[in-house]
Design a protein around this motif. Structure first.
Motif, PDB file in Angstrom:
ATOM      1  N   GLN A  12       0.862  -1.188   0.000  1.00 38.61           N
ATOM      2  CA  GLN A  12       0.000   0.000   0.000  1.00 38.61           C
ATOM      3  C   GLN A  12       0.896   1.234   0.000  1.00 38.61           C
ATOM      4  O   GLN A  12       1.955   1.230   0.620  1.00 38.61           O
ATOM      5  CB  GLN A  12      -0.914   0.019   1.232  1.00 38.61           C
ATOM      6  CG  GLN A  12      -1.817  -1.210   1.366  1.00 38.61           C
ATOM      7  CD  GLN A  12      -2.890  -1.276   0.286  1.00 38.61           C
ATOM      8  OE1 GLN A  12      -3.349  -0.242  -0.194  1.00 38.61           O
ATOM      9  NE2 GLN A  12      -3.284  -2.482  -0.092  1.00 38.61           N
ATOM     10  N   LEU A  13       0.457   2.288  -0.671  1.00 43.27           N
ATOM     11  CA  LEU A  13       1.244   3.517  -0.729  1.00 43.27           C
ATOM     12  C   LEU A  13       0.619   4.536   0.215  1.00 43.27           C
ATOM     13  O   LEU A  13      -0.319   5.252  -0.138  1.00 43.27           O
ATOM     14  CB  LEU A  13       1.301   4.063  -2.153  1.00 43.27           C
ATOM     15  CG  LEU A  13       2.203   5.283  -2.364  1.00 43.27           C
ATOM     16  CD1 LEU A  13       3.644   4.951  -1.993  1.00 43.27           C
ATOM     17  CD2 LEU A  13       2.116   5.774  -3.806  1.00 43.27           C
ATOM     18  N   GLU A  14       1.166   4.577   1.421  1.00 44.53           N
ATOM     19  CA  GLU A  14       0.673   5.517   2.425  1.00 44.53           C
ATOM     20  C   GLU A  14       0.893   6.949   1.957  1.00 44.53           C
ATOM     21  O   GLU A  14       1.969   7.315   1.497  1.00 44.53           O
ATOM     22  CB  GLU A  14       1.418   5.275   3.741  1.00 44.53           C
ATOM     23  CG  GLU A  14       0.981   6.150   4.889  1.00 44.53           C
ATOM     24  CD  GLU A  14       1.781   5.874   6.146  1.00 44.53           C
ATOM     25  OE1 GLU A  14       2.153   6.841   6.838  1.00 44.53           O
ATOM     26  OE2 GLU A  14       2.059   4.683   6.427  1.00 44.53           O
ATOM     27  N   GLY A  15      -0.154   7.758   2.036  1.00 44.63           N
ATOM     28  CA  GLY A  15      -0.058   9.142   1.595  1.00 44.63           C
ATOM     29  C   GLY A  15      -0.607   9.388   0.210  1.00 44.63           C
ATOM     30  O   GLY A  15      -0.712  10.545  -0.227  1.00 44.63           O
ATOM     31  N   LEU A  16      -0.976   8.333  -0.505  1.00 46.87           N
ATOM     32  CA  LEU A  16      -1.569   8.490  -1.834  1.00 46.87           C
ATOM     33  C   LEU A  16      -3.006   8.984  -1.697  1.00 46.87           C
ATOM     34  O   LEU A  16      -3.828   8.376  -1.001  1.00 46.87           O
ATOM     35  CB  LEU A  16      -1.549   7.157  -2.581  1.00 46.87           C
ATOM     36  CG  LEU A  16      -2.246   7.146  -3.957  1.00 46.87           C
ATOM     37  CD1 LEU A  16      -1.463   7.994  -4.961  1.00 46.87           C
ATOM     38  CD2 LEU A  16      -2.387   5.706  -4.480  1.00 46.87           C
ATOM     39  N   ILE A  17      -3.306  10.105  -2.340  1.00 52.02           N
ATOM     40  CA  ILE A  17      -4.683  10.609  -2.384  1.00 52.02           C
ATOM     41  C   ILE A  17      -5.353   9.947  -3.578  1.00 52.02           C
ATOM     42  O   ILE A  17      -5.198  10.365  -4.733  1.00 52.02           O
ATOM     43  CB  ILE A  17      -4.704  12.135  -2.502  1.00 52.02           C
ATOM     44  CG1 ILE A  17      -3.959  12.776  -1.326  1.00 52.02           C
ATOM     45  CG2 ILE A  17      -6.144  12.648  -2.543  1.00 52.02           C
ATOM     46  CD1 ILE A  17      -3.770  14.271  -1.454  1.00 52.02           C
ATOM     47  N   LEU A  18      -6.083   8.882  -3.294  1.00 46.92           N
ATOM     48  CA  LEU A  18      -6.626   8.028  -4.357  1.00 46.92           C
ATOM     49  C   LEU A  18      -7.743   8.735  -5.128  1.00 46.92           C
ATOM     50  O   LEU A  18      -8.682   9.258  -4.536  1.00 46.92           O
ATOM     51  CB  LEU A  18      -7.153   6.727  -3.747  1.00 46.92           C
ATOM     52  CG  LEU A  18      -7.607   5.651  -4.733  1.00 46.92           C
ATOM     53  CD1 LEU A  18      -6.426   5.153  -5.567  1.00 46.92           C
ATOM     54  CD2 LEU A  18      -8.251   4.475  -3.994  1.00 46.92           C
ATOM     55  N   GLU A  19      -7.603   8.744  -6.448  1.00 49.81           N
ATOM     56  CA  GLU A  19      -8.619   9.324  -7.313  1.00 49.81           C
ATOM     57  C   GLU A  19      -9.346   8.266  -8.128  1.00 49.81           C
ATOM     58  O   GLU A  19     -10.511   8.424  -8.477  1.00 49.81           O
ATOM     59  CB  GLU A  19      -7.982  10.356  -8.257  1.00 49.81           C
ATOM     60  CG  GLU A  19      -7.375  11.551  -7.516  1.00 49.81           C
ATOM     61  CD  GLU A  19      -6.652  12.511  -8.439  1.00 49.81           C
ATOM     62  OE1 GLU A  19      -6.383  12.123  -9.610  1.00 49.81           O
ATOM     63  OE2 GLU A  19      -6.350  13.635  -8.017  1.00 49.81           O
TER      64      GLU A  19
END
Length: 244
Positions: A12-19
């Protein structure tokens, strides 16, 4: 667009603002997981965990062609690939982050070209330098700016997996000139080259390779080291992505 490939410890990429989260269909099957597209360090990135969302795909069964082709479909021009490795030579100790500049491929049986079913002489690629040098130096520049110690260079030996290596195998790799050993840089790097996608590896040394430590080699210790190192990897990613 920038592509990020997560390895062991980075599913998982912590800090990714998923769009957007999308599963791509490719001519080579489905990627390891749905691609997660969003904002990270003020840039649009596409993130893909190569072993699947729950780390259920072993290295030798990853659909590398589908993974790289899915990035290509999205218009990705640069890939940062995070991978865990075993350290062979002395500077590559557990917890170290390295930016390999060479590799030796010992894997076998993996589909390693998009042209396997439609080959012609012009499909050969120049692979003298398997990792994109400009991208490597941008990562090193970010590390310097963040005052992080990152080893610039090294030879990555790619083994088949999923088992870890024997002590004799590691000695052979050392004799061959390898500094670290992992299981996933190939055919990832070659496939990216075929599509003219700049590709660089961020290798996290999770353990000393087999037979090089006086301590027993345990998966628990490897995972603990990876957990401790992921904060540094995220810091490095947040430093380099604005430069791309």
């Amino acid at each position: 667009m920038i592509g990020l490939i997560g390895g062991s410890g980075l599913s998982q990429l912590e800090g990714l603002i998923l769009e957007q989260k999308m599963q791509r269909e490719t001519p080579f099957g489905e990627p390891s997981a749905p691609l997660m597209i969003g904002r990270y360090a003020d840039k649009t990135v596409a993130f893909l965990p190569r072993h699947g969302e729950h780390h259920t795909i072993p290295p030798h069964l990853i659909n590398y062609r589908a993974n790289i082709w899915a990035f290509h479909q999205l218009g990705v021009e640069q890939i940062l690939a995070v991978a865990s490795v075993g350290g062979i030579t002395e500077p590559y100790m557990p917890g170290t982050i390295a930016l390999p500049d060479q590799l030796i491929d010992y894997s076998w049986g993996r589909e390693s070209s998009f042209a396997s079913e439609d080959f012609s002489a012009d499909k050969h690629i120049d692979f003298t330098y398997p990792f994109d040098e400009t991208l490597r130096q941008q990562i090193q520049l970010a590390a310097n700016s963040e005052e992080m110690t990152v080893i610039d260079g090294g030879t990555y030996a790619v083994t088949q997996g999923p088992r870890l290596e024997t002590a004799a195998e590691i000695q052979k790799l050392k004799n061959d000139g390898a500094d670290m050993v992992g299981m996933t840089a190939m055919p990832e790097a070659a496939l990216a080259r075929e599509l003219n996608i700049a590709y660089a590896s961020i290798a996290v040394v999770a353990n000393q390779a087999a037979g090089l430590s006086s301590h027993p080699l345990t998966i628990e210790a490897i995972l603990d080291t990876m957990d401790d190192s992921m904060g540094q990897v995220r810091r490095l990613l947040k430093g380099v992505i604005p430069l791309l």
